[in-house]
Design an enzyme around this catalytic site. Structure first.
Site, PDB file in Angstrom:
ATOM      1  N   PHE A   1     -14.189  21.358   7.330  1.00 57.35           N
ATOM      2  CA  PHE A   1     -14.280  20.686   6.038  1.00 57.35           C
ATOM      3  C   PHE A   1     -15.568  19.889   5.994  1.00 57.35           C
ATOM      4  O   PHE A   1     -15.901  19.160   6.916  1.00 57.35           O
ATOM      5  CB  PHE A   1     -13.091  19.741   5.875  1.00 57.35           C
ATOM      6  CG  PHE A   1     -13.118  18.963   4.600  1.00 57.35           C
ATOM      7  CD1 PHE A   1     -12.588  19.519   3.429  1.00 57.35           C
ATOM      8  CD2 PHE A   1     -13.682  17.705   4.544  1.00 57.35           C
ATOM      9  CE1 PHE A   1     -12.619  18.814   2.253  1.00 57.35           C
ATOM     10  CE2 PHE A   1     -13.723  16.998   3.363  1.00 57.35           C
ATOM     11  CZ  PHE A   1     -13.188  17.552   2.206  1.00 57.35           C
ATOM     12  N   SER A   2     -16.325  20.071   4.934  1.00 56.46           N
ATOM     13  CA  SER A   2     -17.537  19.261   4.828  1.00 56.46           C
ATOM     14  C   SER A   2     -17.505  18.489   3.521  1.00 56.46           C
ATOM     15  O   SER A   2     -16.946  18.960   2.532  1.00 56.46           O
ATOM     16  CB  SER A   2     -18.787  20.130   4.904  1.00 56.46           C
ATOM     17  OG  SER A   2     -19.061  20.658   3.635  1.00 56.46           O
ATOM     18  N   ALA A   3     -18.101  17.326   3.600  1.00 54.06           N
ATOM     19  CA  ALA A   3     -18.096  16.464   2.420  1.00 54.06           C
ATOM     20  C   ALA A   3     -18.858  17.120   1.283  1.00 54.06           C
ATOM     21  O   ALA A   3     -18.598  16.871   0.108  1.00 54.06           O
ATOM     22  CB  ALA A   3     -18.710  15.122   2.766  1.00 54.06           C
TER      23      ALA A   3
ATOM     24  N   GLU B   1      -2.581  17.435   7.240  1.00 53.97           N
ATOM     25  CA  GLU B   1      -2.385  18.320   6.094  1.00 53.97           C
ATOM     26  C   GLU B   1      -2.499  19.778   6.518  1.00 53.97           C
ATOM     27  O   GLU B   1      -1.690  20.622   6.153  1.00 53.97           O
ATOM     28  CB  GLU B   1      -3.434  18.031   5.001  1.00 53.97           C
ATOM     29  CG  GLU B   1      -3.236  16.673   4.375  1.00 53.97           C
ATOM     30  CD  GLU B   1      -4.362  16.314   3.406  1.00 53.97           C
ATOM     31  OE1 GLU B   1      -5.180  17.209   3.100  1.00 53.97           O
ATOM     32  OE2 GLU B   1      -4.405  15.155   2.970  1.00 53.97           O
TER      33      GLU B   1
ATOM     34  N   ASP C   1      -4.608  -4.690   6.229  1.00 54.06           N
ATOM     35  CA  ASP C   1      -5.249  -4.577   7.528  1.00 54.06           C
ATOM     36  C   ASP C   1      -6.770  -4.627   7.495  1.00 54.06           C
ATOM     37  O   ASP C   1      -7.385  -5.197   8.351  1.00 54.06           O
ATOM     38  CB  ASP C   1      -4.775  -3.311   8.255  1.00 54.06           C
ATOM     39  CG  ASP C   1      -4.963  -2.055   7.429  1.00 54.06           C
ATOM     40  OD1 ASP C   1      -5.491  -2.177   6.297  1.00 54.06           O
ATOM     41  OD2 ASP C   1      -4.590  -0.980   7.894  1.00 54.06           O
TER      42      ASP C   1
ATOM     43  N   ASP D   1       0.859  -1.184   0.000  1.00 52.22           N
ATOM     44  CA  ASP D   1       0.000   0.000   0.000  1.00 52.22           C
ATOM     45  C   ASP D   1       0.889   1.226   0.000  1.00 52.22           C
ATOM     46  O   ASP D   1       1.934   1.232   0.655  1.00 52.22           O
ATOM     47  CB  ASP D   1      -0.865   0.008   1.265  1.00 52.22           C
ATOM     48  CG  ASP D   1      -2.139  -0.761   1.044  1.00 52.22           C
ATOM     49  OD1 ASP D   1      -2.706  -0.650  -0.058  1.00 52.22           O
ATOM     50  OD2 ASP D   1      -2.562  -1.478   1.966  1.00 52.22           O
TER      51      ASP D   1
ATOM     52  N   ASP E   1      -9.263  -6.396   2.771  1.00 51.98           N
ATOM     53  CA  ASP E   1      -7.992  -6.991   2.382  1.00 51.98           C
ATOM     54  C   ASP E   1      -7.994  -8.507   2.559  1.00 51.98           C
ATOM     55  O   ASP E   1      -7.125  -9.191   2.034  1.00 51.98           O
ATOM     56  CB  ASP E   1      -6.845  -6.436   3.247  1.00 51.98           C
ATOM     57  CG  ASP E   1      -6.385  -5.076   2.755  1.00 51.98           C
ATOM     58  OD1 ASP E   1      -6.675  -4.760   1.585  1.00 51.98           O
ATOM     59  OD2 ASP E   1      -5.755  -4.354   3.535  1.00 51.98           O
TER      60      ASP E   1
END
Lengths: 702, 564
Positions: A379-381, A350, A532, A309, A536
């Protein structure tokens, strides 16, 4: 972290126990599992019987007794090698297990709690764990959330969050709850937890031989049969001279033939084989990896393709701001200032990185949020943006700052003022720079103030230091690395190039991993991967070596054939190295063992054939073959037997630590190993046997 | 002796062998895969006709078990046929000498001998067997047993090169093509040249001549040339006459001698290149070829040195006892090394009279398993077992589970490889032990001391190795040796064929892992060195004790002037 479980090569307690075990392992029922050593054991018993007969008949017995003693030592040394490897493995496991043994579990029966021993738990039982409790067995959180101290297992002191549902629901027996209350559903029966499984892999008696070990054992048994026939028939060949020419063949006694046999059969590798296998497991454990089977460790050495990954393995895990790019009419410092403002309340890595970059590059201090009279927009989707509104004294927003992706900002500007955003020059600039950033593997964020575009922040994946060299090593070993990432093609290309991986899958969906594994396997390749999440699990199960992270879901852990207690994605590389080292050690010691035989022939054959055609008190013609000039036939034979026994002891450290591993191509590795263990194996016994011969003669043992 | 001349002849021999082997090997590859080749315009029709007559379905593919059963069936039918022909030769045609029926045990031994490509001859051709038996019995077996060996090699090479397959080809097709395109053409060419060199080919009864002293001398004749060609080419070795290629009518001129010794190694050497083509790796073939060449050249050099140095011990200029004056020392030892390296067994000199260490070379050649070129097919599939062992040990040392051409070598392969290597060795050692300590065994030896021991050791090595040559000095036509050598021949042949086909059957199913930088290379000098070491160490460790109290001790005794 690996130092935490480090056990010294010669731990006094382990050695004492191993000495005791060496004798316990003399039990024929146990010894027969190792055919080479079983033969030595039979030889030792026979020689003892003959020695006793010598004593009763009052014939000189000293030589036969000495042979017998050294044969017993040969067996004991081999047992000791296995016992010490076992001891070390157990000690590693005990460290993990210790905490768990006396745990009292609070089992839920209906609504009531019952206090039971952890060992009485069964799969499906629910237990309650609160602050300060040890989790009694492996399980899954079905209710609640808690922080858990897993340092007993991982050596990592920072607590981790475990909560019901999602990818972080698995808990391991022996770890400690630090806060809150959780209900855990037990998923393993006592004796079946991972640690118990691991212990069974390092215990000689319970251990199942791995496929390659079986193949090697067959080879060794085959060689043993050959030499058995050689020695038995040799007696007849000498008889021929006795029958036809009345030659004196008394030198070819049963103890001498047994000595010859034991010297020829591959006792060195036969004695150390099981220790090598066990210590391979030990090394894994030292790296905090628990293997579900020995087979997986061997397979690790064969891996041709590694699926990794991107996040956390190749890159540091989070994107970081690396540059501010203002539009032509904006000052860079001003852009940095605004960007920092917009990110002050952004607690994501970030966001933090933007604040830090502004501070580092332009010395812009972090301002206190309270002083600013600001209103932060999370932050909003929906909007795909975050930002801040700075309120003026009259209460109306004075500065409206937003940051977001190019697309989101375009939508944001367009929806409230009906302008053609695409035609605006600063937007076109943004788009141009944005493409550049993306091509370099970064992500562009646009900063706007009052709907005016100020410029971009370049967020970039930071490739881990040294990872490129790691992939370079893998390539030398013939292993291809494949990066899996959700990023778009452009970003993925750039990161792949920077990290030096051989191949990548961009915009990967969970099932892409499975397809990729199947595709590579169809080409005959062996694939290793680490994972994980629940999604997977199929890929982990399909992979030849699937390492599940301990922090992962129960499904993932059950699908894999190894578990990494550290949950470190780069662990796969170490596992490959351990697998290769294991196989190399086996090959090297086999070569050494077989090469040794040449010298032993030159010691024993002249010794037993010395009297053949001997005339006038002179030695027979085959004494020419006594190139080591060993003092007497008896000392020659005894020296060979002693050397044969001592070399087992001498090589135990090598068997335990494994031969030195370097990431190199096959040809280089082979050349060096041939030189050390092949050529070395030819020469060393000549020197060793000669030295022992000198020694036993000076001590007057013969 | 003219060392320089011998040297140049040796170089010419090796050069010609390599050149011809390379081209014949590549030609045969085309034949095997059914590609158009230089002889197909001529032979395609006969080939199809044979399939039609014997109802062979050309496209049928066989599993390893079917393939094995076909090999066994062919061998069994042939065995019965050769046995019956001998038992009743009196009643059969082409028996101008009116030779009587062969006694049962001798016939049994001979039948086994020719079916197993051994050609151990407990009989003397001219006084025992009719032309009919020689031609339809023995010569046919010379083709059939040789072709069967080659077919097994072809099946094996398919097993290695097929990815996840199940079948190994069609035994009857392989057999037909081998005989038709390889053995027959070469045998025809060789017999014509041999006839031109004075080797006899006639159905007339033996000639009777009067010597100068007036005594009557019977000169044996027969259809020899045709049988000799295939005896050499097919690594059979069974001579038409009792003294084999030492007899002028079997081997007349130095040129016929040169051709015959060349043909001993020709097909085994060619097959190395065919094998390389089938596996798609010419360099691997060269690696094998180089290893074989190295051991062969060393054997010749050592043998030559031994002859030269032994002659000084005997105070003669050359050791000529048992050698043909026509051929001299070099051509005699070149033949003796070649015939034992390959599983041929024909002789042009009495091995019994070689210097002890030359005798040692011939013994060691056989005991290594006749893999230095070896028998047609059998040499290379024997070598394959050693390659497996080498791959296994050195593969581990590069840190991977061992693989050969991308196919994993696991316990199943190792188990059968060990069995295949073990059986002939164990047979040689055990049977020699019995032979050298029982009255039945000892009654046959002519010489005392180490030489007598070597004779017994050689007899069983030759039998179990399917070589067929004799050290001489041993009366082999006794109940003991007929039976024991017979058993040794059977175990030596099928004790290797069965393991090899079992391995092939398992290998064919496996996927092929691609080559990476971490893969052990099997086509470079390093691997050649390893292969050589494994062959020598395994071979030497097994037989060194026996050899040291046989030819080696004899060498030292002779040097100090002790003989028996």
């Amino acid at each position: 972290m690996s130092t935490k479980h480090e056990i010294p090569l010669f731990d006094k307690k382990i050695i004492l126990n191993a000495i005791k075990d060496s004798f316990i392992k003399l039990n024929p029922a146990y010894l027969i599992k190792n055919p080479v050593m079983f033969i030595v054991g039979i030889g030792a018993v026979l020689t003892i019987i003959i020695s006793i007969r010598d004593l009763i008949e009052k014939t000189p017995a000293s030589f036969d007794i000495q042979i017998a003693v050294w044969l017993w030592f040969t067996v004991l040394f081999a047992n000791f090698a296995e016992a010490i490897a076992e001891g070390r493995g157990k000690a590693q496991s005990e460290n993990l297990r210790k905490s768990r043994t006396n745990t009292i579990a609070r089992k839920l029966v209906g609504d009531k709690e019952e206090r039971v021993s952890a060992l009485d738990l069964h799969s499906g039982d629910n237990v309650v764990c609160e602050v300060g409790d040890l989790i009694p067995a492996d399980g899954e959180v079905i209710d609640g959330v808690a922080s858990v101290d897993e340092s007993a297992i991982t050596g990592e002191s920072a607590p981790v969050i475990r909560e019901s549902g999602g990818d972080r629901s698995a808990v391991t027996g022996g770890t400690k709850v630090l806060s809150d209350r959780i209900v855990v559903r037990i998923t393993s029966n006592p004796g079946e937890t991972y640690i118990d499984k691991m212990i069974s892999l390092v215990e000689g008696a319970k251990r199942k031989k791995t496929p390659n070990e079986i193949a090697l054992s067959i080879l060794l048994s085959g060689l043993t049969i050959v030499f058995l026939v050689v020695v038995i028939t040799l007696k007849s060949f000498f008889n021929y001279y006795h029958i036809t020419l009345s030659q004196d063949i008394s030198a070819v006694s049963i103890p001498v033939l047994i000595a010859l046999l034991v010297c020829l059969i591959p006792t060195t590798i036969g004695g150390l084989l099981s220790a090598i296998g066990i210590s391979g497991m030990d090394r894994l454990l030292k790296h905090n990896v628990i293997a579900m089977s020995g087979r997986a460790v061997e397979a690790a050495g064969d891996i041709d393709v590694l699926l990794l990954d991107k996040t956390g393995t190749i890159t540091l895990g989070n994107r970081m701001a690396t540059e501010f790019v203002p539009t032509p009419e904006v000052n860079e410092t001003y852009l940095a200032d605004v960007a920092q403002l917009a990110s002050l309340a952004d607690e994501t890595p970030e966001g933090r990185s933007i604040v830090v970059l502004a501070k580092e590059k332009f010395g812009i201090r972090e301002r206190h949020i309270s002083e600013l009279n600001a209103q932060f927009i999370q932050f909003s989707a929906k909007t795909q943006m975050s930002g801040v509104n700075i309120i003026s004294s009259d209460g109306s927003p004075n500065r409206i700052i937003r940051k977001g992706s190019i697309e989101a900002i375009k939508k944001y500007i367009a929806e409230e003022s009906n302008v053609n955003v695409s035609a605006q020059s600063d937007y076109m600039f943004t788009q141009m720079i944005g493409v550049d950033i993306a091509m370099a593997g970064g992500t562009p964020l646009v900063v706007v103030e009052n709907k005016k575009i100020l410029g971009l922040i370049q967020l970039k994946d930071v490739v881990k230091g040294g990872i490129k060299e790691r992939f370079e090593q893998l390539r030398k070993m013939g292993i291809k690395s494949v990066m899996i990432t959700g990023d778009n093609q452009l970003t993925a290309t750039a990161i792949a190039a920077e990290a030096g991986v051989d191949d990548f899958i961009a915009q990967a969906k969970p099932e892409d991993k499975l397809f990729k594994i199947r595709e590579e396997q169809a080409k005959g390749k062996m694939v290793g991967m680490i994972g994980d999440g629940t999604n997977d699990a199929p890929a982990l199960a399909q992979a030849d070596v699937g390492i599940a992270m301990n922090s992962g879901t129960q499904a993932a852990r059950e699908a894999g054939n190894m578990i990494d207690l550290d949950s470190s994605p780069t662990k796969l590389i170490e596992v490959v190295e351990i697998g290769k080292q294991l196989l190399m050690t086996r090959g090297a010691l086999t070569t050494f063992s077989i090469a040794n035989d040449v010298a032993k022939y030159f010691a024993i054959i002249p010794a037993i054939a010395l009297s053949l055609f001997a005339t006038n008190g002179l030695n027979g013609p085959l004494s020419v073959l006594n190139i080591m000039k060993l003092a007497s036939p008896q000392s020659a034979i005894l020296s060979a037997v002693i050397f044969n026994a001592l070399i087992i002891i001498a090589l135990i450290p090598l068997a335990l630590k494994g031969i030195k591993y370097r990431p190199e191509g096959a040809a280089t590795v082979l050349k060096r190993n041939i030189l050390y263990y092949g050529v070395g194996g030819l020469i060393i016994p000549f020197i060793g046997i000669k030295l022992i011969d000198v020694l036993i003669n000076s001590l007057g043992l013969i | 002796m003219n060392y320089l001349l011998d040297f140049f002849q040796f170089i010419l021999f090796l050069g010609l062998l390599t050149f011809l082997a390379y081209y014949i090997g590549n030609y045969f590859y085309k034949v095997v895969i059914g590609e158009k080749n230089i002889l197909s315009p001529l032979l395609l029709k006969p080939e199809k006709l044979i399939y039609k007559i014997f109802r062979i379905d050309e496209n049928e593919q066989m599993s390893w078990k079917t393939y094995l059963w076909s090999v066994l069936a062919l061998s069994f039918i042939n065995f019965i046929a050769v046995l019956l022909m001998q038992l009743f030769q009196q009643y059969l045609p082409l028996n101008p000498q009116k030779l009587p029926n062969v006694e049962f045990l001798l016939a049994l031994n001979t039948a086994i001998s020719f079916v197993t490509n051994t050609n151990w001859q407990a009989y003397s051709g001219e006084t025992t067997l009719s032309y009919f038996v020689q031609m339809l019995g023995l010569a046919v077996q010379n083709f059939a047993s040789a072709a069967a060996g080659i077919a097994i090699l072809l099946a094996l090479s398919r097993a290695i090169s097929f990815r996840k397959g199940t079948t190994l080809g069609n035994f009857w097709v392989d057999l037909t093509r081998t005989v038709l395109y390889l053995l027959l053409p070469l045998a025809i060419i060789l017999s014509i040249i041999l006839i031109s060199q004075g080797v006899v080919q006639t159905f007339s009864s033996y000639a009777v001549a009067k010597t100068i002293e007036g005594a009557q001398q019977v000169i044996p004749l027969g259809p020899a040339a045709s049988q000799i060609a295939i005896k050499q080419l097919g690594t059979n070795g069974g001579g038409f006459f009792g003294v084999n290629s030492a007899f002028p009518f079997e081997n007349f001129t130095p040129f016929s001698n040169f051709l015959q010794v060349l043909s001993i190694l020709l097909i085994p050497a060619s097959l190395v290149f065919t094998y390389g083509r089938m596996l798609g790796n010419k360099k691997h073939a060269w690696m094998i070829f180089d290893v074989m060449m190295f051991v062969f050249i060393s054997g010749v050099a050592f043998s030559y040195w031994s002859e030269v140095s032994a002659s000084s011990t005997y105070h003669t200029s050359q050791l000529m006892e048992g050698k043909e004056a026509r051929f001299g020392v070099f051509n005699s030892i070149l033949w003796s090394v070649a015939t034992t390296a390959a599983s041929n067994g024909s002789v042009n000199t009495m091995l019994d009279s070689l210097s002890p260490l030359s005798g040692f070379v011939t013994l060691l050649n056989i005991q290594l398993g006749e893999i230095i070129f070896g028998g047609v097919g059998s040499g290379l599939y024997g070598m394959f077992l050693f390659i497996l062992l080498t791959v296994f040990i050195s593969g581990l040392m590069v840190g991977r589970t061992p693989e050969y051409f991308g196919k994993k070598i696991e316990s199943y392969e190792i188990k059968w490889a060990i069995i295949g290597i073990l059986i002939p060795s164990v047979v040689v050692l055990f049977f020699t032990a019995i032979g050298s300590t029982t009255n039945q065994g000892l009654a046959s030896i002519l010489n005392k001391g180490p030489h007598g021991f070597s004779e017994i050791l050689y007899a069983f090595s030759s039998g179990a190795g399917n070589n067929g040559s004799a050290f001489a000095g041993l009366n082999a036509n006794t109940v003991f040796y007929n039976v024991m050598v017979g058993i040794a021949m059977l175990l030596g042949r099928f004790g290797v064929i069965i393991p090899v086909l079992a391995i092939a059957g398992n290998l064919v199913k496996k996927n092929i892992a691609p080559d990476t930088a971490g893969t052990l290379r099997t086509d470079n000098p390093l691997f050649a060195f390893l292969l050589l070491s494994v062959i020598l160490i395994v071979g030497a460790l097994t037989f060194f004790p026996a050899l040291s109290i046989g030819p080696i001790i004899e060498h030292f005794l002779v040097q100090s002037g002790i003989t028996f």
